[in-house]
Scaffold this active site. Sequence first.
Site, PDB file in Angstrom:
ATOM      1  N   ASP A 270      18.226  16.439 -25.657  1.00  0.00           N
ATOM      2  CA  ASP A 270      17.006  15.650 -25.663  1.00  0.00           C
ATOM      3  C   ASP A 270      17.413  14.182 -25.830  1.00  0.00           C
ATOM      4  OD1 ASP A 270      14.332  14.920 -25.641  1.00  0.00           O
ATOM      5  OD2 ASP A 270      13.725  16.568 -26.939  1.00  0.00           O
ATOM      6  N   TYR A 271      16.446  13.300 -25.763  1.00  0.00           N
ATOM      7  CA  TYR A 271      16.677  11.855 -25.756  1.00  0.00           C
ATOM      8  C   TYR A 271      17.513  11.426 -26.968  1.00  0.00           C
ATOM      9  CZ  TYR A 271      15.201   7.065 -24.493  1.00  0.00           C
ATOM     10  OH  TYR A 271      15.150   5.746 -24.093  1.00  0.00           O
TER      11      TYR A 271
END
Length: 739
Positions: free
Chosen positions: A285-286
Site C-alpha cells: 500500500d502507499y
Amino acid sequence: MNRRSVLAGVAGGVASLGLLSPAAAAEETAADETAARDRRVEALLKKMTLAEKLGQLQLVGDETTARAALADGRLGGVFSVVGAAKLNALQRLAVERTRLGIPLIFGLDVIHGYTTNFPIPLAQGASFDPAVAGTDAGVSAREARGSGIHWTYAPMMDVTHEPRWGRIAEGYGEDPYLATQFAVAKVRGYQGDDYSAPDRVAACAKHFVAYGGAEGGRDYNTVDVSLQRLHNLYLPPFKASVEAGVATVMASFNTISGVPAHGNGYVLHDVLKGAYGFRGFVVSDYTGIEELILHGLAGDGADAAAAALPAGVDMEMVSTNYARFAERLLAERRITLGQIDDAVRRILLVKFRLGLFERPYADEAAEVKAPSPAALAASRQAAARCMVLLKNDGPVLPLAKTAGSVAVVGPLGTATYDLNGTWAGLGTGAWTTPPVTVVDGIKAAAPGATVSYTPGCTVDGTDTGGFAAAQQAARAADVTVVVVGETAAMSGEAAARSDIGLPGVQQQLVAAIKETGKPFVVVLVNGRPLTIPYLHENAPAILEAWAPGVQGGHAIADVLFGVVNPGGKLPVSFPRAVGQLPIYYNHENTGRPADPANKYTSKYLDLADGPLYEFGHGLSYTTFRVDGLRLSGTRLPANGGRIEVSATVTNTGARAGDEVVQLYLRDPVASIVQPVRRLRGFRRVSLAAGASTTVSFTLTPDDVGFYDNTARFRVEPGRIEVYVGTSSAATLSASFTVG
C-alpha cells in the site's frame, strides 16, 4: 474387457485423433497458453540486469517521477495518472526507449466507478445480490481499460465489526460469507475469463489482511487477532478471491498480532503464496514498506526492504527502499536473488496476462469521457436495489405520485458530490455528469407536484437559524422528505468518527419537522451505520439510501414513490449507541449471555441488549412469510456429502416485491467456541402478490467446519442448528448431525 476399460480405450482413441471434447480442448488450450507465458517470462527474466529487475518492483504515483525513473529504465508501473494520451506517452518511453521494452502497468483506484459512479460497496452489500457488484465491476472495467487503465485497486474485502472505521464504506460489512460472495463477484466482473480483453482489468484483493479489525476504528491502527479469528473471519474472502483467479493482492497498513502486514511472512508467504497457491503479485500500500520504520519493525529503509521482500511484498508503491537498498542487501545476504526473481516473475506474468506486450497502448479515440446511457441506467437500477427500508409506520411510504406538494428539507437535498460517496470515480470524465440530486429526482418522479427545497442547516454546522423556514415549508406541503446524513468526506480512508450519530444539528432539524405534525419521511445518505435511536423512535419512515452514486436522486425517488419496491437488507448491524461498539450478529455467546432478569450477565445497565437494527434487517412495501423448512436428511458425513435445506417464501401482501431468504447455522458445542449464528446462504427472490416459491440451499462439511488455533480446518461431530428467515433474527429452525 470391462466397461471402464472400454470407455478408457474410447477416450484414448478420441484423444489420439485430436478429437477432444470442447471442455477438454479448452483446458488443454489454457494449459498450453500458461506454459507459453511462463516460458516467455523466464526468457525475459534471463535477459534482465539486476537494475532492470529492481525497476520492475517500483510503482510510482505521478508523471514527473515516472519520467525520471524511465530515463534509467527502472520502473514497473504508474498509478493515479489518468488520460489515455498521458498514459500512452509514458508507455512509449517504457516500450520504445528502454533496453528491453517492458511495458508499464497502469493502476487506479476504481472502487465503485471509473466514469460512472455506482453505489459505494457497503451499499452494494445491502443488495444481497452479488450481481450488483458484478455489474459495477463490468462497467468500471470497460470504462477504465478503454481509457488506458490496466489495473484497479479493488475489491476491498475487509470484514469489519467497527462502524467508526471510515473504510467500512469500501467493504461489504460484518460477515465473511457475504463479503466472500461479493468479493468473488467483483473480481470476476473486473477480470472476466481473460483480463487481457479490451474491456477487462486486473483486480487487486485488498487489504491483506485484518485491516477491518483496527482498534477503536482508527485508520491504520493495531490489530491483535487470534489465529482462529484470522482464518475464520478475515481470510475467507481472500481465499475465495485467489480461487477465483484474482491477479494481485495489496498488503494492509495494520499490524497483525504485533507484526505489520508488510513484513508479515506468515500471512503473505506462508498463507497467501503457500497454502492458497497465489501466483500473482503482492503490491504494497502507499508507502507501506517505508512505514515499517515507524511501526518499529525496521530501523531504516534497508531494514524495511529486508523485512518486506522475504515476507512476500513484490512491488513497492511510492517509497523506494527496494531500488535503493536491494543491491547492498544482496551483498549482505539479507535477501536473495531468488527472492528478487520471484517478485519480478510474478509482475511480468501479470503483464503478459494483461496482453501488454502485444497491445501496450490505449486507443485515445476510444477513451471514455462521459457515462453512457446504458451505464447510467445500470447505476440507477443498482442504487435502488441497494436501498434498505428501515422503518415504515402507517405506512407512510410509498408516496403518491399525485401528491400536490412535496417539501424537501435537509442539507443533502441538493447534494451532488456527496451522493457519490468516498472514492468516487477518478476517470477523466467522472464529473462531466454530476449526480442527480434528490430534489431533481423527486421533481422527475412527480412532475405534477409542487416541489420546494429548504436546507434547514448544514451537514456538520451548529446554526439552527434555518429551522423556521424548514418548518414553514413542511406545514405548506402534503409531505416532507428530510434528507440527512454524512458528506462524502466523512467516510472512507482517514475518516474515522468517534461519534457516529447524525453530525451537526441534523437530528434537531428532524425534531423541528416532527413538531409541525405533518407527514414526513427521513432519507439517510451515509457511508457507514449511524446511531439513530431518535429517528427510530420519532420518524414515521426511514429509508437508508447510503451513498447511491451518479443516479442517486432518481433511484431515491424510484423507491420513495414505489416505482421500485425496496428489498435491500443491512450488511452490518446498526448500534443503539457508540458505547455499544463493537456489536455484531456473529458474536460468541459467553458464559453469561444477556438476561434482563439477571444483573450478572453480559449487558449494559443503561442500554437495551442487541443492535437497533440487526444484520439482515430490511422492510418492504409488501409482506412475506417464510415457512415449510425441510432438510433432505438428518446426518451429514464429516468426510463428505451434502444436505439440502429448503423453505417456502410467500408474498402475503398486495404488491410485487423482493425478499432475501437467509440461512444461518450454529454449532452449539465445539472445541473452539462458535458464533451464535453464521450466515451460510442467502437468496434474493422477486414475487408477485400472493405468489410463492421454494428456496433451496446446499450445505457441505465446508459450511459447518472452522479453523482452530493451529490454523487447521476442523469438521467436528455433533448437532448443527439451522435457522432460516428474513434477517439474522430468524426463528424458523431445524437441526442435523455431523458425523
